[in-house]
Each structure stands twice: as structure tokens, then as C-alpha cells.
Design a protein around this motif. Sequence first.
Motif, PDB file in Angstrom:
ATOM      1  N   GLY A  43       6.821  32.452  17.670  1.00 35.00           N
ATOM      2  CA  GLY A  43       6.834  32.811  19.039  1.00 35.00           C
ATOM      3  C   GLY A  43       6.788  31.528  20.139  1.00 35.00           C
ATOM      4  N   HIS A  44       6.754  30.204  19.630  1.00 32.21           N
ATOM      5  CA  HIS A  44       6.781  29.201  20.419  1.00 32.21           C
ATOM      6  C   HIS A  44       8.133  28.383  20.263  1.00 32.21           C
ATOM      7  CE1 HIS A  44       2.552  29.526  21.535  1.00 32.21           C
ATOM      8  NE2 HIS A  44       2.354  29.623  20.262  1.00 32.21           N
ATOM      9  N   ILE A  45       8.929  28.849  19.434  1.00 31.66           N
ATOM     10  CA  ILE A  45      10.374  28.288  19.602  1.00 31.66           C
ATOM     11  C   ILE A  45      11.237  29.502  19.461  1.00 31.66           C
ATOM     12  CG2 ILE A  45      12.003  27.037  18.403  1.00 31.66           C
ATOM     13  CD1 ILE A  45       9.891  25.682  16.945  1.00 31.66           C
ATOM     14  N   THR A  46      12.081  29.640  21.142  1.00 31.62           N
ATOM     15  CA  THR A  46      12.811  30.558  21.031  1.00 31.62           C
ATOM     16  C   THR A  46      14.304  30.368  21.451  1.00 31.62           C
ATOM     17  OG1 THR A  46      12.160  31.077  23.367  1.00 31.62           O
ATOM     18  CG2 THR A  46      10.774  32.377  21.934  1.00 31.62           C
ATOM     19  N   LEU A  47      15.369  31.162  21.292  1.00 30.35           N
ATOM     20  CA  LEU A  47      16.431  30.943  21.581  1.00 30.35           C
ATOM     21  C   LEU A  47      16.649  30.959  23.025  1.00 30.35           C
ATOM     22  CD1 LEU A  47      19.677  30.555  20.260  1.00 30.35           C
ATOM     23  CD2 LEU A  47      19.716  33.313  20.432  1.00 30.35           C
ATOM     24  N   ALA A  48      17.380  30.046  23.609  1.00 34.37           N
ATOM     25  CA  ALA A  48      17.647  30.070  24.935  1.00 34.37           C
ATOM     26  C   ALA A  48      19.001  29.675  25.540  1.00 34.37           C
ATOM     27  CB  ALA A  48      16.512  28.640  25.688  1.00 34.37           C
ATOM     28  N   ASP A  49      19.352  29.998  26.853  1.00 35.45           N
ATOM     29  CA  ASP A  49      20.780  29.948  27.239  1.00 35.45           C
ATOM     30  C   ASP A  49      20.694  28.375  27.767  1.00 35.45           C
ATOM     31  OD1 ASP A  49      22.941  30.207  28.807  1.00 35.45           O
ATOM     32  OD2 ASP A  49      22.158  31.243  30.288  1.00 35.45           O
ATOM     33  N   CYS A  50      21.611  27.763  27.278  1.00 35.40           N
ATOM     34  CA  CYS A  50      21.660  26.119  27.322  1.00 35.40           C
ATOM     35  C   CYS A  50      21.923  26.010  28.823  1.00 35.40           C
ATOM     36  CB  CYS A  50      22.829  25.504  26.586  1.00 35.40           C
ATOM     37  SG  CYS A  50      22.584  25.691  24.842  1.00 35.40           S
ATOM     38  N   ALA A  51      22.447  26.738  29.517  1.00 32.98           N
ATOM     39  CA  ALA A  51      22.747  26.613  31.041  1.00 32.98           C
ATOM     40  C   ALA A  51      21.582  26.935  31.749  1.00 32.98           C
ATOM     41  CB  ALA A  51      24.151  27.661  31.476  1.00 32.98           C
ATOM     42  N   GLY A  52      20.776  27.619  31.459  1.00 32.87           N
ATOM     43  CA  GLY A  52      19.323  27.919  31.899  1.00 32.87           C
ATOM     44  C   GLY A  52      18.464  26.910  32.110  1.00 32.87           C
ATOM     45  N   GLY A  53      18.604  25.546  32.035  1.00 34.73           N
ATOM     46  CA  GLY A  53      17.557  24.641  32.279  1.00 34.73           C
ATOM     47  C   GLY A  53      17.860  23.412  31.400  1.00 34.73           C
ATOM     48  N   THR A  54      16.672  22.627  31.538  1.00 37.57           N
ATOM     49  CA  THR A  54      16.569  21.460  30.205  1.00 37.57           C
ATOM     50  C   THR A  54      15.302  21.468  29.748  1.00 37.57           C
ATOM     51  OG1 THR A  54      15.515  20.429  32.403  1.00 37.57           O
ATOM     52  CG2 THR A  54      17.971  20.056  32.567  1.00 37.57           C
ATOM     53  N   GLY A  55      15.356  20.351  28.958  1.00 37.62           N
ATOM     54  CA  GLY A  55      14.474  19.963  28.032  1.00 37.62           C
ATOM     55  C   GLY A  55      14.438  20.970  26.710  1.00 37.62           C
ATOM     56  N   PHE A  56      15.563  21.557  26.421  1.00 40.77           N
ATOM     57  CA  PHE A  56      15.763  22.288  25.213  1.00 40.77           C
ATOM     58  C   PHE A  56      16.022  21.402  24.036  1.00 40.77           C
ATOM     59  CE2 PHE A  56      17.712  25.430  28.366  1.00 40.77           C
ATOM     60  CZ  PHE A  56      16.345  26.052  28.657  1.00 40.77           C
ATOM     61  N   LEU A  57      15.701  21.957  22.900  1.00 42.11           N
ATOM     62  CA  LEU A  57      16.042  21.255  21.535  1.00 42.11           C
ATOM     63  C   LEU A  57      17.685  21.859  21.553  1.00 42.11           C
ATOM     64  CD1 LEU A  57      15.269  19.689  19.263  1.00 42.11           C
ATOM     65  CD2 LEU A  57      14.731  21.845  18.171  1.00 42.11           C
ATOM     66  N   GLU A  58      18.650  20.881  21.320  1.00 38.98           N
ATOM     67  CA  GLU A  58      19.974  21.302  21.287  1.00 38.98           C
ATOM     68  C   GLU A  58      20.462  21.149  19.886  1.00 38.98           C
ATOM     69  OE1 GLU A  58      22.534  19.293  24.118  1.00 38.98           O
ATOM     70  OE2 GLU A  58      20.700  19.565  25.551  1.00 38.98           O
ATOM     71  N   VAL A  59      21.116  22.096  19.258  1.00 44.86           N
ATOM     72  CA  VAL A  59      21.676  22.026  17.969  1.00 44.86           C
ATOM     73  C   VAL A  59      22.900  22.401  18.109  1.00 44.86           C
ATOM     74  CG1 VAL A  59      21.618  23.526  15.515  1.00 44.86           C
ATOM     75  CG2 VAL A  59      19.338  23.090  17.093  1.00 44.86           C
ATOM     76  N   TRP A  60      23.926  21.448  17.349  1.00 36.81           N
ATOM     77  CA  TRP A  60      25.287  21.503  17.311  1.00 36.81           C
ATOM     78  C   TRP A  60      25.735  21.832  15.869  1.00 36.81           C
ATOM     79  CZ3 TRP A  60      28.750  20.544  21.481  1.00 36.81           C
ATOM     80  CH2 TRP A  60      28.267  20.424  22.604  1.00 36.81           C
ATOM     81  N   ALA A  61      26.585  22.983  15.936  1.00 35.91           N
ATOM     82  CA  ALA A  61      27.155  23.524  14.583  1.00 35.91           C
ATOM     83  C   ALA A  61      28.619  23.428  14.813  1.00 35.91           C
ATOM     84  CB  ALA A  61      26.542  24.813  14.209  1.00 35.91           C
ATOM     85  N   ARG A  62      29.378  23.216  13.737  1.00 38.27           N
ATOM     86  CA  ARG A  62      30.910  23.186  13.732  1.00 38.27           C
ATOM     87  C   ARG A  62      31.501  24.311  14.119  1.00 38.27           C
ATOM     88  NH1 ARG A  62      31.982  18.516  13.842  1.00 38.27           N
ATOM     89  NH2 ARG A  62      31.084  17.129  12.098  1.00 38.27           N
ATOM     90  N   ASP A  63      30.922  25.652  14.031  1.00 36.60           N
ATOM     91  CA  ASP A  63      31.740  26.796  14.333  1.00 36.60           C
ATOM     92  C   ASP A  63      31.042  27.597  15.423  1.00 36.60           C
ATOM     93  OD1 ASP A  63      29.647  27.616  12.849  1.00 36.60           O
ATOM     94  OD2 ASP A  63      30.446  29.295  11.899  1.00 36.60           O
ATOM     95  N   LYS A  64      29.980  26.939  16.147  1.00 38.30           N
ATOM     96  CA  LYS A  64      29.245  27.802  17.111  1.00 38.30           C
ATOM     97  C   LYS A  64      28.893  26.732  18.448  1.00 38.30           C
ATOM     98  CE  LYS A  64      26.664  30.609  14.325  1.00 38.30           C
ATOM     99  NZ  LYS A  64      27.862  30.950  13.312  1.00 38.30           N
ATOM    100  N   SER A  65      29.311  25.559  18.152  1.00 40.78           N
ATOM    101  CA  SER A  65      29.123  24.518  19.373  1.00 40.78           C
ATOM    102  C   SER A  65      27.617  24.528  19.381  1.00 40.78           C
ATOM    103  CB  SER A  65      29.935  24.743  20.649  1.00 40.78           C
ATOM    104  OG  SER A  65      29.575  25.918  21.222  1.00 40.78           O
ATOM    105  N   LYS A  66      27.260  24.410  20.840  1.00 38.45           N
ATOM    106  CA  LYS A  66      25.885  24.302  21.092  1.00 38.45           C
ATOM    107  C   LYS A  66      24.836  25.097  21.265  1.00 38.45           C
ATOM    108  CE  LYS A  66      24.844  22.709  25.400  1.00 38.45           C
ATOM    109  NZ  LYS A  66      24.856  21.717  26.607  1.00 38.45           N
ATOM    110  N   ILE A  67      23.668  25.522  20.609  1.00 39.62           N
ATOM    111  CA  ILE A  67      22.822  26.332  20.213  1.00 39.62           C
ATOM    112  C   ILE A  67      21.359  25.775  20.884  1.00 39.62           C
ATOM    113  CG2 ILE A  67      21.562  27.984  19.063  1.00 39.62           C
ATOM    114  CD1 ILE A  67      23.904  27.512  16.870  1.00 39.62           C
TER     115      ILE A  67
END
Length: 182
Positions: A87-111
Motif C-alpha cells: 500500500g505504500h507504492i501506488t499507481l499515480a497520474d503522472c500529471a498529478g504532481g511531482t516526485g513520482f517514480l517514472e517507469v517507461w515501457a515501449r508500448d505504454k510510454s510513461k507510468i
Amino acid sequence: MKTHTARTAQAKRTRPLARALGAAAVAGALAWLATTGTGTGAGVTSPPQAVAPVADEAPGSVVEDHGYPHADKILTEKNIVLKRGDGHITLADCAGGTGFLEVWARDKSKICFKITGNGGWLTMEIPSVHLIKGNSYATQVDMTVGTEEKSFDIAKNAWTSVGETVDPEGRQHALVEIRSTK
């Protein structure tokens, strides 16, 4: 003789009070019996009530299974498989703030993932991950390619190449776990 008269007068004054208290106690007991349905004495007209079970099955387990909430909906909407976590690592809206861990995948772009507290863990399946931007947490990720599992340390607040970008054969890696600590 005077002592005997004083005692008699005092007893006469306390008798009505004792009678009133006794009558109140009896009335309270009868009212209680009437409302609980357990009385059998005079004045109690309601029969005893049968007790029926509230549910046919035993209550659910109180043990946390760490399953990711709404994982089915996320899979349907975003095609991301989120399995389990604390529960301490959750999916977030990338446009919703800063300080996120950003994961880049070929078919999904940024998560993006938000990390809270002193850190946490999350298991998932995100194919073709090639780049991760760290945040202020110390983060390690586990990835798989075929039957091999590889771990990568993610630099704080910087980009880290992972998966196919660091694989000599250029094979696509799936991100399967994130672990972060403060």
C-alpha cells in the motif's frame, strides 16, 4: 423512653422511602424482563424470541492478502497488471504532481508510481520496460527476461537504463517488482 420514641419516629420516616425504592426496583426488573422477552412472570406478555443466525457463513478472513485494489479495472483501462503490495507504492497520474517514480515501457510510454511513508513494495507485470526515473527513495527493481531474473538499483532523482537498453542481446524485460526505502 425518649430514645425509644426517637427511633420509632425515625423508622416511620424512612419506611415510605424504602417502599418507594423497592417498588422502583421491582418495576425496573419487570420492564427489563418484558423488553428482553425472557420473563415468565405475571405482566410479561411477549413470548421468548427465537435467535436466528445473521449470516449463513463464517466471517471473512481478517488477514491482509496485500492484493492491489481495483487491479482488474486498472488492467482493463490501462493494460497494466498490478498484483500485490503493502500500500505504500501506488499507481499515480503522472500529471498529478511531482516526485513520482517514472517507469517507461515501449508500448505504454510513461507510468508513474507514488511512494509514501518509509518505503514499500509492489509486484506487477509491465512488459518492455527500458528506462526508470528515480525519486528521493532508494529503489530497486526486479525484472525478468525469459526465465532469468535481474535486479537493478535505480538512481535517486535521475534516469537509470534498465532492461533491453543494458542487455547485450537487447531482449525486452518485464518489470515484476519495485522495492523502495527512505
